[in-house]
Design a protein around this motif. Structure first.
Motif, PDB file in Angstrom:
ATOM      1  N   TYR A 121      15.769  26.599  -8.001  1.00 54.96           N
ATOM      2  CA  TYR A 121      16.996  27.118  -8.607  1.00 54.96           C
ATOM      3  C   TYR A 121      18.046  26.016  -8.777  1.00 54.96           C
ATOM      4  N   ALA A 122      18.152  25.109  -7.791  1.00 60.92           N
ATOM      5  CA  ALA A 122      19.200  24.084  -7.831  1.00 60.92           C
ATOM      6  C   ALA A 122      18.997  23.108  -8.975  1.00 60.92           C
ATOM      7  N   VAL A 123      17.741  22.695  -9.219  1.00 63.02           N
ATOM      8  CA  VAL A 123      17.504  21.716 -10.277  1.00 63.02           C
ATOM      9  C   VAL A 123      17.735  22.327 -11.661  1.00 63.02           C
ATOM     10  N   VAL A 124      17.437  23.615 -11.832  1.00 67.00           N
ATOM     11  CA  VAL A 124      17.707  24.266 -13.123  1.00 67.00           C
ATOM     12  C   VAL A 124      19.210  24.462 -13.315  1.00 67.00           C
ATOM     13  N   LYS A 125      19.907  24.788 -12.237  1.00 66.80           N
ATOM     14  CA  LYS A 125      21.360  24.986 -12.310  1.00 66.80           C
ATOM     15  C   LYS A 125      22.085  23.679 -12.598  1.00 66.80           C
ATOM     16  N   ALA A 126      21.488  22.547 -12.199  1.00 66.94           N
ATOM     17  CA  ALA A 126      22.148  21.256 -12.400  1.00 66.94           C
ATOM     18  C   ALA A 126      22.288  20.906 -13.873  1.00 66.94           C
ATOM     19  N   TYR A 127      21.415  21.427 -14.754  1.00 66.47           N
ATOM     20  CA  TYR A 127      21.500  21.128 -16.184  1.00 66.47           C
ATOM     21  C   TYR A 127      22.807  21.647 -16.797  1.00 66.47           C
ATOM     22  N   GLN A 128      23.466  22.604 -16.143  1.00 69.24           N
ATOM     23  CA  GLN A 128      24.708  23.150 -16.677  1.00 69.24           C
ATOM     24  C   GLN A 128      25.915  22.273 -16.380  1.00 69.24           C
ATOM     25  N   TYR A 129      25.746  21.280 -15.489  1.00 69.82           N
ATOM     26  CA  TYR A 129      26.911  20.510 -15.048  1.00 69.82           C
ATOM     27  C   TYR A 129      26.784  19.006 -15.274  1.00 69.82           C
ATOM     28  N   THR A 130      25.574  18.464 -15.413  1.00 71.10           N
ATOM     29  CA  THR A 130      25.413  17.022 -15.539  1.00 71.10           C
ATOM     30  C   THR A 130      24.447  16.704 -16.673  1.00 71.10           C
ATOM     31  N   THR A 131      24.235  15.426 -16.911  1.00 71.01           N
ATOM     32  CA  THR A 131      23.424  14.985 -18.043  1.00 71.01           C
ATOM     33  C   THR A 131      21.952  14.872 -17.664  1.00 71.01           C
ATOM     34  N   LEU A 132      21.107  14.791 -18.689  1.00 76.98           N
ATOM     35  CA  LEU A 132      19.675  14.651 -18.469  1.00 76.98           C
ATOM     36  C   LEU A 132      19.349  13.314 -17.805  1.00 76.98           C
ATOM     37  N   THR A 133      20.092  12.267 -18.143  1.00 76.95           N
ATOM     38  CA  THR A 133      19.851  10.953 -17.548  1.00 76.95           C
ATOM     39  C   THR A 133      20.085  10.977 -16.048  1.00 76.95           C
ATOM     40  N   SER A 134      21.171  11.618 -15.629  1.00 82.20           N
ATOM     41  CA  SER A 134      21.454  11.706 -14.190  1.00 82.20           C
ATOM     42  C   SER A 134      20.378  12.500 -13.464  1.00 82.20           C
ATOM     43  N   ILE A 135      19.889  13.551 -14.086  1.00 80.57           N
ATOM     44  CA  ILE A 135      18.861  14.371 -13.449  1.00 80.57           C
ATOM     45  C   ILE A 135      17.569  13.582 -13.296  1.00 80.57           C
ATOM     46  N   GLY A 198      25.158  16.451  -7.257  1.00 79.64           N
ATOM     47  CA  GLY A 198      24.918  16.969  -5.904  1.00 79.64           C
ATOM     48  C   GLY A 198      23.809  17.999  -5.873  1.00 79.64           C
ATOM     49  N   LEU A 199      23.741  18.854  -6.904  1.00 77.79           N
ATOM     50  CA  LEU A 199      22.664  19.847  -6.974  1.00 77.79           C
ATOM     51  C   LEU A 199      21.305  19.178  -7.145  1.00 77.79           C
ATOM     52  N   VAL A 200      21.258  18.086  -7.916  1.00 81.33           N
ATOM     53  CA  VAL A 200      19.990  17.367  -8.095  1.00 81.33           C
ATOM     54  C   VAL A 200      19.535  16.745  -6.776  1.00 81.33           C
ATOM     55  N   LEU A 201      20.458  16.111  -6.061  1.00 82.59           N
ATOM     56  CA  LEU A 201      20.114  15.522  -4.759  1.00 82.59           C
ATOM     57  C   LEU A 201      19.696  16.595  -3.758  1.00 82.59           C
ATOM     58  N   LEU A 202      20.382  17.737  -3.788  1.00 81.41           N
ATOM     59  CA  LEU A 202      19.995  18.837  -2.896  1.00 81.41           C
ATOM     60  C   LEU A 202      18.608  19.352  -3.245  1.00 81.41           C
ATOM     61  N   SER A 203      18.336  19.487  -4.537  1.00 79.59           N
ATOM     62  CA  SER A 203      17.018  19.953  -4.961  1.00 79.59           C
ATOM     63  C   SER A 203      15.923  18.975  -4.547  1.00 79.59           C
ATOM     64  N   ALA A 204      16.183  17.670  -4.707  1.00 78.24           N
ATOM     65  CA  ALA A 204      15.189  16.667  -4.320  1.00 78.24           C
ATOM     66  C   ALA A 204      14.917  16.707  -2.821  1.00 78.24           C
ATOM     67  N   SER A 205      15.963  16.869  -2.023  1.00 75.87           N
ATOM     68  CA  SER A 205      15.779  16.945  -0.567  1.00 75.87           C
ATOM     69  C   SER A 205      14.994  18.194  -0.174  1.00 75.87           C
ATOM     70  N   LEU A 206      15.296  19.322  -0.805  1.00 84.36           N
ATOM     71  CA  LEU A 206      14.570  20.558  -0.496  1.00 84.36           C
ATOM     72  C   LEU A 206      13.113  20.471  -0.941  1.00 84.36           C
ATOM     73  N   TYR A 207      12.871  19.848  -2.086  1.00 83.92           N
ATOM     74  CA  TYR A 207      11.487  19.638  -2.520  1.00 83.92           C
ATOM     75  C   TYR A 207      10.726  18.771  -1.524  1.00 83.92           C
ATOM     76  N   ALA A 208      11.386  17.748  -0.986  1.00 83.20           N
ATOM     77  CA  ALA A 208      10.733  16.882  -0.001  1.00 83.20           C
ATOM     78  C   ALA A 208      10.367  17.660   1.259  1.00 83.20           C
ATOM     79  N   VAL A 209      11.277  18.500   1.738  1.00 83.36           N
ATOM     80  CA  VAL A 209      10.985  19.328   2.921  1.00 83.36           C
ATOM     81  C   VAL A 209       9.817  20.267   2.637  1.00 83.36           C
ATOM     82  N   SER A 210       9.832  20.908   1.470  1.00 83.45           N
ATOM     83  CA  SER A 210       8.755  21.829   1.107  1.00 83.45           C
ATOM     84  C   SER A 210       7.415  21.111   1.005  1.00 83.45           C
ATOM     85  N   ASN A 211       7.409  19.915   0.425  1.00 75.76           N
ATOM     86  CA  ASN A 211       6.148  19.186   0.252  1.00 75.76           C
ATOM     87  C   ASN A 211       5.596  18.681   1.576  1.00 75.76           C
ATOM     88  N   VAL A 212       6.461  18.260   2.485  1.00 77.91           N
ATOM     89  CA  VAL A 212       5.992  17.833   3.807  1.00 77.91           C
ATOM     90  C   VAL A 212       5.397  19.014   4.569  1.00 77.91           C
TER      91      VAL A 212
END
Length: 429
Positions: A121-135, A198-212
């Motif tokens: 949810y966080a990574v999809v929500k991030a598209y509403q606030y930041t650019t594709l390059t940042s994501i 911040g949402l992209v970084l949060l999503s990346a951290s949560l993905y890392a926890v899920s993958n581990v």
């Protein structure tokens, strides 16, 4: 003496250069491009293709039909996982049954399901606030977080070649972002860049926890348990969150066969991704899988050139080649794990090693032999315990006899001496 030192230094450098040249001569591509690496590469790119399919269907829904319902799309995926894998756990017996799993580990899978749902949810929500390059740039944050978590929890130890390979992959991502900037694809909103990043970084951290957690579960428990429990709790969490956050968006959807087809394609791609990813993770590692997924954005760009008329740039091909080189270099050298020093593991490993040394191919025979040994040892211990009292009494008797002999020792020796004299006299006579 002063003239000998430079000679020694030159000799050492020449030896090192010779050793390096010898390694280069002995280098064989078969040692790097093994069947294992080729299989992992092919399966990883297949996963990247599935992610590309989810991105294309989501973009069609957003651009052509103005449908933005990420929780509804996630709900369909988790529902398919729950319908497929949770009944398998119901049919199991023993510790693998769903009742035993829920009784022992329900809160762990609840947290895992929550982490996985919110990461999507966080990574999809991030598209509403930041650019594709940042994501695209910040989404690579999942790789260092994965390495730290794998080092801490899974005891994975990385070598220098792994860090170099990861840097090569990140350089490939940088080339992809540069190609986007040159092609004018810096799309997205800039309403709140700080929140979006911040949402992209949060999503990346949560993905890392899920993958581990996924890597630990599929390598120590089972793939079916992971998918069944994540599907169960993910369905519950996503349905509740969908009712709270997206009930108005879902109610305003004007359903047609095109929208239904796009939703179905998205759900099937996500279902195939979740079903196949544990297989690749068990074959390699979560870090290696995420490195292979870096090419998913490139596949989406290649498809966008034909579907959405994106501008092509040669840096896209350079980025793809660089990422693949880094992925191959990462998988060419295995990642060793730290040795565990627990007594239980050492005892179990020693027993299994002894069984293997004795050449047991049948686990049942090995188990019977180990049981017989345990019985023999217990019987011997019982005999020692029972015979311990009798042995002590005999020792006490020996000690008392020795004391008596010491007390009567001199008189007996004199008597023996007088007897010998009498015998000697008689013989002389």
């Amino acid at each position: 003496m002063a003239t000998k030192q430079p000679e020694d230094a030159s000799g050492d450098s020449s030896c090192e250069s010779r050793g390096l040249m010898e390694r280069i001569r002995k280098f064989s591509p078969k040692d790097v491009f093994t069947w294992q690496v080729a299989k992992t590469l092919a399966m990883g790119q297949g996963l990247a293709g599935l992610i590309c399919g989810t991105a294309i269907t989501s973009q069609y829904l957003a651009m052509s039909f103005h449908v933005n319902t990420p929780m509804l799309q996630s709900f369909l995926n988790y529902a398919l996982l729950c319908v497929t894998y949770t009944p398998m756990l119901l049919c199991r017996t023993g510790d693998g049954n769903i009742l035993q799993i829920v009784k022992r580990r329900w809160w762990k899978y609840l947290l895992l399901g929550l982490v996985d749902v919110e990461a999507n949810y966080a990574v999809v929500k991030a598209y509403q606030y930041t650019t594709l390059t940042s994501i695209q740039l910040l989404d690579c944050f999942v790789v260092p977080v994965l390495m730290v978590l794998s080092w801490w929890f899974l005891k994975t130890r990385y070598r220098l070649v792994h860090y170099i390979a990861i840097c090569i992959c990140l350089l490939g991502v940088g080339a992809m972002v540069g190609a986007d900037l040159l092609a004018g694809r810096d799309q997205g909103s800039t309403s709140n860049i700080l929140l979006g990043d911040g949402l992209v970084l949060l999503s990346a951290s949560l993905y890392a926890v899920s993958n581990v957690c996924q890597e630990y579960t599929v390598k120590n428990l089972s793939r079916v348990e992971f998918l069944g429990m994540v599907g169960l709790f993910g369905t519950i969490i996503s349905s509740v969150q969908m009712v709270i956050l997206e009930r108005h968006e879902v109610a305003t959807i004007q359903w047609s066969w095109q929208i239904g087809l796009l939703f179905s394609a998205y759900a099937l791609c996500m279902y195939a991704l979740y079903s196949c990813m544990p297989i690749v993770v068990r074959l390699s590692s979560a870090t290696a899988v995420n490195l292979s997924l870096l090419t998913a954005d490139l596949f989406s760009l290649f498809c966008g050139i034909f579907l959405f008329q994106y501008n092509f740039s040669g840096l896209y091909l350079v980025s793809l080649v660089v990422v693949l080189i880094g992925f191959i270099a990462f998988n060419a050298v295995p990642t060793p794990a730290a040795s565990s020093s627990s007594s239980s593991s050492s005892s179990s490993s020693s027993s299994s090693a002894s069984i293997c040394e004795e050449g047991y191919d049948n686990p049942a025979a090995a188990h019977v032999d180990v049981t017989e040994r345990e019985v023999a040892v217990s019987i011997a211990a019982e005999e020692e315990r029972q015979g311990g009292g009798g042995g002590r009494e005999e020792e006490e008797e020996e000690r008392t006899k020795a004391k008596k002999r010491r007390a009567s020792g001199p008189s007996q020796s004199l008597r023996r001496g007088s007897d010998d004299e009498v015998v000697g006299r008689s013989t002389k006579m």
